[in-house]
Design a protein around this motif. Structure first.
Motif, PDB file in Angstrom:
ATOM      1  N   ALA A  94       0.828  -1.210   0.000  1.00 20.75           N
ATOM      2  CA  ALA A  94       0.000   0.000   0.000  1.00 20.75           C
ATOM      3  C   ALA A  94       0.862   1.260   0.000  1.00 20.75           C
ATOM      4  O   ALA A  94       0.402   2.331  -0.408  1.00 20.75           O
ATOM      5  N   ILE A  95       2.116   1.123   0.430  1.00 20.77           N
ATOM      6  CA  ILE A  95       3.024   2.267   0.460  1.00 20.77           C
ATOM      7  C   ILE A  95       3.219   2.842  -0.942  1.00 20.77           C
ATOM      8  O   ILE A  95       3.318   4.060  -1.108  1.00 20.77           O
ATOM      9  N   VAL A  96       3.252   1.997  -1.956  1.00 21.86           N
ATOM     10  CA  VAL A  96       3.533   2.459  -3.322  1.00 21.86           C
ATOM     11  C   VAL A  96       2.424   3.375  -3.855  1.00 21.86           C
ATOM     12  O   VAL A  96       2.692   4.532  -4.180  1.00 21.86           O
ATOM     13  N   PRO A  97       1.167   2.902  -3.956  1.00 17.94           N
ATOM     14  CA  PRO A  97       0.149   3.818  -4.477  1.00 17.94           C
ATOM     15  C   PRO A  97      -0.088   5.009  -3.553  1.00 17.94           C
ATOM     16  O   PRO A  97      -0.318   6.124  -4.025  1.00 17.94           O
ATOM     17  N   ALA A  98      -0.004   4.782  -2.242  1.00 16.94           N
ATOM     18  CA  ALA A  98      -0.192   5.896  -1.303  1.00 16.94           C
ATOM     19  C   ALA A  98       0.876   6.955  -1.520  1.00 16.94           C
ATOM     20  O   ALA A  98       0.570   8.149  -1.621  1.00 16.94           O
TER      21      ALA A  98
END
Length: 116
Positions: A94-98
């Motif tokens: 989730a770190i990537v799209p966030a």
């Protein structure tokens, strides 16, 4: 987000008891806890919504629109909360799209501040 949803679906589809689900075990209560957990990881979980959100964000970007920063922060908080509950897992992705949504919002804010 679409990539994460597709990867999640492919991974869990391999172990999903589709025949049991289609036979009605989820409705009748005959499904065991592993079957229930897999259901909530696939059609009952976030993958459909995540894919739709990813498609919506991609469309907005192609049209030159910006997604509000709170979307990125909410995805980051959701992923962090899930990781705090179950430990390192796919929720780390989730770190990537966030991060991308937050960064895009910061850049958009700088551009709009510079043009005023």
């Amino acid at each position: 987000m679409v990539l994460i949803a597709v990867a999640h679906t492919v991974l869990f589809s391999l172990i999903a008891p589709w025949s049991s689900w289609l036979a009605g075990d989820l409705r009748t209560g005959a499904a065991d806890s592993d079957s229930m957990a897999t259901f909530w990881a696939l059609p009952g979980g976030f993958v459909v919504v995540l894919a739709l959100l990813g498609l919506l964000v991609a469309r907005a970007g192609r049209q030159g629109h910006h997604v509000p920063g709170y979307v990125g922060w909410a995805i980051l908080a959701w992923g962090a909360f899930a990781v705090s509950l179950i430990g390192p897992s796919g929720f780390l992705s989730a770190i990537v799209p966030a991060g991308l949504l937050i960064a895009a919002n910061v850049v958009a804010g700088r551009h709009s501040a510079g043009s005023s």
